[in-house]
Design a protein around this motif. Structure first.
Motif, mmCIF file in Angstrom:
data_model
loop_
_atom_site.group_PDB
_atom_site.id
_atom_site.type_symbol
_atom_site.label_atom_id
_atom_site.label_comp_id
_atom_site.label_asym_id
_atom_site.label_seq_id
_atom_site.Cartn_x
_atom_site.Cartn_y
_atom_site.Cartn_z
ATOM 1 N N SER A 61 0.836 -1.193 0.000
ATOM 2 C CA SER A 61 0.000 0.000 0.000
ATOM 3 C C SER A 61 0.871 1.244 0.000
ATOM 4 O O SER A 61 1.996 1.233 0.511
ATOM 5 C CB SER A 61 -0.894 -0.003 1.240
ATOM 6 O OG SER A 61 -1.665 1.169 1.294
ATOM 7 N N ASP A 62 0.318 2.316 -0.564
ATOM 8 C CA ASP A 62 1.007 3.594 -0.496
ATOM 9 C C ASP A 62 1.008 4.137 0.925
ATOM 10 O O ASP A 62 1.827 4.981 1.268
ATOM 11 C CB ASP A 62 0.341 4.600 -1.441
ATOM 12 C CG ASP A 62 0.634 4.300 -2.897
ATOM 13 O OD1 ASP A 62 1.414 3.362 -3.183
ATOM 14 O OD2 ASP A 62 0.085 4.992 -3.770
ATOM 15 N N ARG B 96 -9.222 -1.620 0.485
ATOM 16 C CA ARG B 96 -9.320 -0.407 -0.332
ATOM 17 C C ARG B 96 -10.319 0.605 0.224
ATOM 18 O O ARG B 96 -10.299 1.759 -0.187
ATOM 19 C CB ARG B 96 -9.661 -0.771 -1.769
ATOM 20 C CG ARG B 96 -8.442 -1.353 -2.472
ATOM 21 C CD ARG B 96 -8.632 -1.426 -3.935
ATOM 22 N NE ARG B 96 -7.393 -1.794 -4.604
ATOM 23 C CZ ARG B 96 -7.324 -2.178 -5.860
ATOM 24 N NH1 ARG B 96 -8.427 -2.228 -6.591
ATOM 25 N NH2 ARG B 96 -6.178 -2.501 -6.394
ATOM 26 N N ARG C 173 -5.070 3.003 -2.919
ATOM 27 C CA ARG C 173 -3.878 2.494 -3.605
ATOM 28 C C ARG C 173 -3.258 1.341 -2.810
ATOM 29 O O ARG C 173 -2.126 1.420 -2.341
ATOM 30 C CB ARG C 173 -2.889 3.621 -3.836
ATOM 31 C CG ARG C 173 -3.421 4.647 -4.843
ATOM 32 C CD ARG C 173 -2.488 5.820 -5.026
ATOM 33 N NE ARG C 173 -2.084 6.425 -3.760
ATOM 34 C CZ ARG C 173 -2.663 7.475 -3.198
ATOM 35 N NH1 ARG C 173 -3.672 8.068 -3.794
ATOM 36 N NH2 ARG C 173 -2.227 7.953 -2.065
#
Length: 93
Positions: free
Chosen positions: A12-13, A60, A65
């Motif tokens: 994940s970002d 999500r 992202r």
């Protein structure tokens, strides 16, 4: 309902945002990685596709992202997914 063994990598970002979801969905079997989490867990559901969709959708919800690479094994077959897309199946081994 079939039981599935999941081996997955979540990236994940913003891993901090998805951490609460990961710990809620998987109270055990989670290891932190530099960009996210490695998960090994057993779940029960109708199909690997449905379980994969449920897990990725929950992740999500917190961070758009977020990526999920997962292998779901049940009944001697392993189904692989990248996000929502199936990447094929093979005999478990």
């Amino acid at each position: 309902m079939p039981s599935f063994h999941l081996v997955a990598d979540v990236s994940s970002d913003n891993p901090e945002r998805v951490r609460p979801v990961v710990t809620r969905l998987f109270p055990t079997g989670v290891t932190e990685t530099p960009g996210g989490f490695h998960i090994e867990a057993d779940l029960t559901g109708d199909s690997a596709r449905d379980l994969n969709r449920e897990v990725l959708s929950a992740l999500r919800t917190e961070e758009k992202r977020t990526r999920l690479r997962a292998a779901w094994t049940s009944g001697g077959t392993t189904e692989r997914f990248f996000d929502y897309v199936t990447k094929g199946s093979r005999p478990a081994g």
